[in-house]
Design a protein around this motif. Structure first.
Motif, PDB file in Angstrom:
ATOM      1  N   ARG A 232       0.855  -1.189   0.000  1.00  0.00           N
ATOM      2  CA  ARG A 232       0.000   0.000   0.000  1.00  0.00           C
ATOM      3  C   ARG A 232       0.890   1.238   0.000  1.00  0.00           C
ATOM      4  N   ASP A 233       0.628   2.131  -0.944  1.00  0.00           N
ATOM      5  CA  ASP A 233       1.471   3.321  -1.082  1.00  0.00           C
ATOM      6  C   ASP A 233       0.954   4.420  -0.156  1.00  0.00           C
ATOM      7  N   GLU A 234       1.077   4.201   1.123  1.00  0.00           N
ATOM      8  CA  GLU A 234       0.572   5.154   2.110  1.00  0.00           C
ATOM      9  C   GLU A 234       1.721   5.656   2.968  1.00  0.00           C
ATOM     10  N   ASP A 235       1.518   6.823   3.601  1.00  0.00           N
ATOM     11  CA  ASP A 235       2.583   7.361   4.437  1.00  0.00           C
ATOM     12  C   ASP A 235       2.970   6.364   5.533  1.00  0.00           C
ATOM     13  N   LEU A 236       4.272   6.268   5.771  1.00  0.00           N
ATOM     14  CA  LEU A 236       4.744   5.255   6.729  1.00  0.00           C
ATOM     15  C   LEU A 236       4.701   5.799   8.160  1.00  0.00           C
ATOM     16  N   ARG A 240       3.299   1.031  10.251  1.00  0.00           N
ATOM     17  CA  ARG A 240       2.964   0.838   8.844  1.00  0.00           C
ATOM     18  C   ARG A 240       4.186   0.955   7.939  1.00  0.00           C
ATOM     19  N   GLN A 241       4.360  -0.031   7.053  1.00  0.00           N
ATOM     20  CA  GLN A 241       5.380  -0.015   6.019  1.00  0.00           C
ATOM     21  C   GLN A 241       4.657  -0.140   4.676  1.00  0.00           C
ATOM     22  N   LEU A 549       4.042  -8.905  20.433  1.00  0.00           N
ATOM     23  CA  LEU A 549       4.378 -10.064  21.261  1.00  0.00           C
ATOM     24  C   LEU A 549       5.817 -10.005  21.775  1.00  0.00           C
ATOM     25  N   VAL A 550       6.712  -9.365  21.017  1.00  0.00           N
ATOM     26  CA  VAL A 550       8.091  -9.290  21.518  1.00  0.00           C
ATOM     27  C   VAL A 550       8.365  -7.963  22.218  1.00  0.00           C
ATOM     28  N   GLY A 551       7.329  -7.127  22.350  1.00  0.00           N
ATOM     29  CA  GLY A 551       7.470  -5.892  23.127  1.00  0.00           C
ATOM     30  C   GLY A 551       8.163  -4.756  22.397  1.00  0.00           C
ATOM     31  N   GLU A 552       8.020  -4.705  21.076  1.00  0.00           N
ATOM     32  CA  GLU A 552       8.594  -3.588  20.320  1.00  0.00           C
ATOM     33  C   GLU A 552       7.491  -2.595  19.963  1.00  0.00           C
ATOM     34  N   ASP A 553       7.837  -1.285  19.921  1.00  0.00           N
ATOM     35  CA  ASP A 553       6.847  -0.271  19.564  1.00  0.00           C
ATOM     36  C   ASP A 553       6.785  -0.049  18.059  1.00  0.00           C
ATOM     37  N   ASN A 554       7.845  -0.437  17.365  1.00  0.00           N
ATOM     38  CA  ASN A 554       7.915  -0.121  15.947  1.00  0.00           C
ATOM     39  C   ASN A 554       8.074  -1.398  15.142  1.00  0.00           C
ATOM     40  N   ILE A 555       7.269  -1.543  14.080  1.00  0.00           N
ATOM     41  CA  ILE A 555       7.350  -2.799  13.320  1.00  0.00           C
ATOM     42  C   ILE A 555       8.687  -2.944  12.587  1.00  0.00           C
ATOM     43  N   ARG A 556       9.435  -1.841  12.415  1.00  0.00           N
ATOM     44  CA  ARG A 556      10.753  -1.974  11.776  1.00  0.00           C
ATOM     45  C   ARG A 556      11.652  -2.928  12.565  1.00  0.00           C
ATOM     46  N   GLU A 557      11.410  -3.055  13.858  1.00  0.00           N
ATOM     47  CA  GLU A 557      12.247  -3.916  14.705  1.00  0.00           C
ATOM     48  C   GLU A 557      11.989  -5.406  14.473  1.00  0.00           C
ATOM     49  N   VAL A 558      10.952  -5.734  13.710  1.00  0.00           N
ATOM     50  CA  VAL A 558      10.677  -7.158  13.456  1.00  0.00           C
ATOM     51  C   VAL A 558      10.664  -7.453  11.957  1.00  0.00           C
ATOM     52  N   ILE A 559      11.237  -6.538  11.167  1.00  0.00           N
ATOM     53  CA  ILE A 559      11.320  -6.725   9.713  1.00  0.00           C
ATOM     54  C   ILE A 559      12.795  -6.700   9.347  1.00  0.00           C
ATOM     55  N   ALA A 560      13.230  -7.682   8.546  1.00  0.00           N
ATOM     56  CA  ALA A 560      14.670  -7.775   8.269  1.00  0.00           C
ATOM     57  C   ALA A 560      15.181  -6.515   7.561  1.00  0.00           C
ATOM     58  N   GLN A 565      11.002   6.031   7.444  1.00  0.00           N
ATOM     59  CA  GLN A 565       9.745   6.775   7.443  1.00  0.00           C
ATOM     60  C   GLN A 565       9.486   7.451   6.093  1.00  0.00           C
ATOM     61  N   SER A 566      10.571   7.838   5.396  1.00  0.00           N
ATOM     62  CA  SER A 566      10.362   8.501   4.105  1.00  0.00           C
ATOM     63  C   SER A 566      10.420   7.498   2.952  1.00  0.00           C
ATOM     64  N   GLY A 567      10.325   6.222   3.262  1.00  0.00           N
ATOM     65  CA  GLY A 567      10.172   5.205   2.215  1.00  0.00           C
ATOM     66  C   GLY A 567      11.458   4.794   1.532  1.00  0.00           C
TER      67      GLY A 567
END
Ligand code: ASP
Length: 598
Positions: A232-236, A240-241, A549-560, A565-567
């Motif tokens: 989805r081409d939406e602001d990050l 949201r990614q 579940l792993v206690g992170e606030d940002n999904i970037r921490e669970v994506i390789a 934020q600026s894509g």
């Protein structure tokens, strides 16, 4: 890895036989192996020279870290890749390291083979050191060597695996659907891929496999699932990614309750997979109650302080600011922290959230009676004051916050304040899933008088509300449902419209002409003419679930390899300008980049 940071999620390696250059994973070496000769491979974490070629080296692989003692003539530095053959020996008394799983032993008489040299890493790879995120993303492959990131991504793999197991157990068939596809109606901006073979035409990357999975129901697959990549081409944002991963499922001849059970099994499995044994049973709340009590459609139910309707009490009030269709009250969490200037700040915050104002009332005890102290207190009658204090259950010291407005606006503003003031009360180790049901079918009306879908245009209205579709559409409930965890929306789903007469009614209410419907979803509508089973489904975000579940606030921490934020991808430099020849191949030319874009 060092065991000081809590339970490791890397639990399956002891049962796996290492192959190739080594015969042991480092984390499996213990006192049971005393005297044995082992060969391990990994990275040098630390080197300490002890003169006369005697060196102490910490060697690390994904499973653990071990001290190696060697007479080495090879010069070793941090992050060099080595193979070590050594004898498991008890550490001399007093030199044990209780923060390491392997801390009672060391490898002695070691032979070290250098497999690869390494430049000094641009930042420390221990979790104890805070590193700027852009540096981490620029060298993501190194960042991923850190214990925390290893643990997060391995937790994610275990979650995926538990989800797959749940789906298989429940008779779902894993099917893949195209990435080069056509628009899907989820309401977000889409990424387009221009076609080389058909100049002027493009594919669209799917916002979700929505249409494909409905077609698979027409095909008779009965129960479909996929761990699907959606774009989805939406602001990050933090949650949201551009590209995200969801468990996507669809099933035929099922009710809303059935779909909710399938999903509950999957998320419970996922929670157990990361060691959460005691997750509360999943509750259920209607959309109306969620807004009424929590002010949001994704309530964080780990703490109380729900909103209280006090409209009746102020039906004949002299306080002009309180004469509105709805008056909502919130007994503020942590009232002692609410100084006068904090309360003034809250008024500004409420206005920024769209309220006309916010009234605050401090409850005081005078001569054994509870009274209100506030700039507006003198306009509030004794009866109103008494009834308010009784209804909200206030005590001496309580602070009551009130917003008067239309029902939904009053709830939303106060609900947001509840979250901002009460977040500290939520236990980070508690995981409270809740189903939100009975959403409105339409979320509002656009300027041209057509309605706007709350979910997507294929959502089935509630059977009991069919009569109101044309006469009172905004009160029509849908057969759609969201799953929420600790105040985050994990996903949503619905029972779909499988009958063309109902679909035509909905399209007409949405202002989608027959022509437009044919252009956009003609193939789906055509498929439905050949016998569509009643069906419904759901999708939830695996990035969000894992982060929570792993206690992170940002999904970037669970994506390789996430984007900023600026894509952009700081490691590869994507997106990058294309050569003119590549544009030519696609039959496209590009406008020069304008100054304000640089
Ligand atoms: N396609 C929807 C989504 O991605 C989920 C569903 O309705 O199954 O949110």
């Amino acid at each position: 890895m060092e065991s000081s940071s809590g339970p490791s999620v890397i639990t399956n390696y002891p049962t796996i036989e290492p192959r190739g250059l080594r015969d042991r994973y480092i984390g499996t070496i213990s006192e049971k192996d005393l005297g044995a000769s082992v060969t391990v491979c990994g990275w040098v974490s630390k080197v300490r020279e002890h003169g006369e070629h005697l060196v102490f080296i910490d060697v690390r692989d994904f499973s653990g870290i071990v001290q190696v003692v060697a007479h080495s003539s090879v010069e070793l530095r941090a992050e060099y890749v080595v193979r070590v053959k050594g004898k498991v020996t008890r550490r001399p008394e007093g030199t044990e390291n209780s923060s390491l799983d392997t801390g009672q032993v060391e490898l002695t008489d070691s032979e070290i083979e250098l497999l690869a040299q390494a430049d000094p890493p641009p930042f420390s790879l221990t979790d104890r050191v805070e590193v700027d995120e852009s540096t981490r993303l620029r060298f993501r492959y190194l960042d991923l060597r850190r214990e925390k990131m290893q643990s997060n991504l391995r937790a994610r793999a275990r979650i995926n695996s538990a989800i797959r197991a749940s789906m298989e157990r429940q008779g779902f068939t894993e099917l893949e659907t195209p990435l080069l596809w056509t628009p899907t109606p989820e309401g977000a901006r889409e990424f387009v891929v221009p076609s080389r073979l058909n100049h002027g035409s493009s594919y669209v990357l799917p916002q979700s496999p929505q249409i494909a999975k409905q077609l698979l129901m027409v095909s008779g697959f009965d129960r479909y699932y996929q761990i699907a990549r959606c774009l989805r081409d939406e602001d990050l944002r933090a949650d949201r990614q551009f590209e995200f991963t969801q468990l996507d499922l669809e099933a035929s001849f099922v009710s809303q309750d059935d779909v909710m059970e399938f999903i509950s099994d999957a998320v419970m499995g996922a929670s157990r997979a990361v060691g959460l044994e005691h997750v509360d049973p999943i509750g259920r709340i209607t959309w109306r109650d969620a807004i009424d009590l929590y002010g949001v459609d994704k309530p964080d139910m780990r703490f109380g302080h729900t909103l209280i309707d006090v409209t009746d009490i102020f039906a004949d009030t002299q306080v002009r600011a309180l004469s509105a269709p709805c008056v909502k009250a919130l007994v503020a969490p942590n009232p002692s922290e609410l100084t006068r200037s904090k309360l003034d700040g809250l008024v500004d915050r409420a206005k920024a959230l769209g309220a006309k104002g916010l009234l605050w009332l401090r409850v005081e005890s005078k001569d054994g009676e509870l009274t209100l102290d506030s700039p507006v207190a003198k306009f509030i009658s004794d009866a109103e004051s008494r009834e308010l204090i009784a209804k909200v259950g206030a005590k001496a010291g309580s602070v009551i916050l009130m917003v008067a407005d239309e029902w939904q606006s009053a709830c939303q503003v106060l609900g947001q304040l509840r979250l901002e003031l009460g977040r500290k009360l939520a236990d980070p180790n508690q995981f409270t899933y809740v189903w939100v049901v009975d959403f409105p079918l339409f979320e509002g009306m656009s300027e041209d008088g057509s309605l706007i879908s709350a979910h997507h245009p294929f959502t089935m209205p509630n059977q009991d509300d069919f009569d109101k579709l044309e006469s009172d559409p905004l009160s029509v409930r849908s057969q759609s449902y969201d799953l929420v965890l600790n105040g985050w929306e994990l996903g949503s789903g619905s029972i779909r419209i499988h009958r063309s007469d109902i679909q035509a009614r909905i399209f007409s209410l949405l202002g989608i002409s027959t022509e437009e419907a044919k252009n956009r979803f003609g193939f789906l509508l055509e498929a439905f003419r050949f016998g569509a089973p009643p069906h419904g489904g759901f999708a939830f975000g695996i990035d969000r679930l894992t982060a929570l579940l792993v206690g992170e606030d940002n999904i970037r921490e669970v994506i390789a390899f996430p984007k900023t934020q600026s894509g952009s991808d700081l490691m590869t430099g994507a997106p990058k300008p294309l050569e003119k020849s590549s544009w030519d191949l696609l039959g496209l030319s590009v406008k020069p980049v304008s100054k304000n874009q640089i």
